[in-house]
Design an enzyme around this catalytic site. Sequence first.
Site, PDB file in Angstrom:
ATOM      1  N   CYS A 111      19.992  -2.864  -7.618  1.00 51.26           N
ATOM      2  CA  CYS A 111      19.048  -3.611  -6.774  1.00 51.26           C
ATOM      3  C   CYS A 111      19.649  -3.555  -5.384  1.00 51.26           C
ATOM      4  O   CYS A 111      20.633  -4.233  -5.119  1.00 51.26           O
ATOM      5  CB  CYS A 111      18.880  -5.062  -7.233  1.00 51.26           C
ATOM      6  N   CYS A 114      19.247  -7.215  -3.486  1.00 50.63           N
ATOM      7  CA  CYS A 114      20.007  -8.399  -3.895  1.00 50.63           C
ATOM      8  C   CYS A 114      20.648  -8.175  -5.260  1.00 50.63           C
ATOM      9  O   CYS A 114      21.634  -7.462  -5.360  1.00 50.63           O
ATOM     10  CB  CYS A 114      19.128  -9.646  -3.868  1.00 50.63           C
ATOM     11  N   SER A 115      20.095  -8.766  -6.325  1.00 48.97           N
ATOM     12  CA  SER A 115      20.761  -8.646  -7.627  1.00 48.97           C
ATOM     13  C   SER A 115      19.750  -8.646  -8.768  1.00 48.97           C
ATOM     14  O   SER A 115      20.058  -9.113  -9.854  1.00 48.97           O
ATOM     15  CB  SER A 115      21.744  -9.805  -7.800  1.00 48.97           C
ATOM     16  N   CYS A 116      18.534  -8.134  -8.533  1.00 50.14           N
ATOM     17  CA  CYS A 116      17.514  -8.109  -9.587  1.00 50.14           C
ATOM     18  C   CYS A 116      18.055  -7.340 -10.793  1.00 50.14           C
ATOM     19  O   CYS A 116      18.632  -6.263 -10.640  1.00 50.14           O
ATOM     20  CB  CYS A 116      16.236  -7.461  -9.065  1.00 50.14           C
TER      21      CYS A 116
HETATM   22 FE    FE Z   1      17.321  -8.241  -6.309  1.00 49.72          FE
END
Ligand code: FE
Length: 209
Positions: A111, A114-116
Amino acid sequence: MSNSTSDEHGHDHPKHELSHHAKRIYAIRALLVEKGVITEKDIQCQIEYQEARSPANGAKLVARAWVDPAFKARFIADPKAACAEMGIDATAINEFVVLENTERLRHMVVCTLCSCYPRPILGRPPDWYKSFNYRQRSVIDPRGVMSEFGLDLANDIEVRVHDSTADIRYIVLPRRPKGTEGWSETDLAKLVTRDSMIGVMDPLPAIPE
Ligand code: FE
């Protein structure tokens, strides 16, 4: 020693100071409970639900796909329905996509924003997945990143990097390790690592190297 407290055992413990964000979270939580919006029990149930989600879910799906071609076809065609079939709740994911590795093609998930991450399937993302370093370098030099994980790919293997978003989450379906013919699903699942489902590594080998 400053900034420490003595307990009855006579030794010192550093004082644990909550961060600004943690204090705010606890304040909001106290208010929500006080106003009857949620209960302490709701919070505990949610924590337990979140903690129960782990890469073991993904490993179960991959192992089933390895032993059952019809399941594999359903898993690829309609991943969320296949999860439900296995008792795994993937409804929190909007669009869920299975990326099948082949002899000539490898997938890797990131991602960049961000951190999906497919949390219902793999639990919480590892710290490196959320790092700026991985997010940036996985799209510029995926082979270099894989090689740092210990995976050196031949030049004629194609690598595709997939950028997760709030709407779409991915899982890599890695190739079944050689020498596992006749293995049970339970034993196969033990070879399926979190990192192999993110795509930066292979599953564990049948015979430890
Ligand atoms: Fe994300």
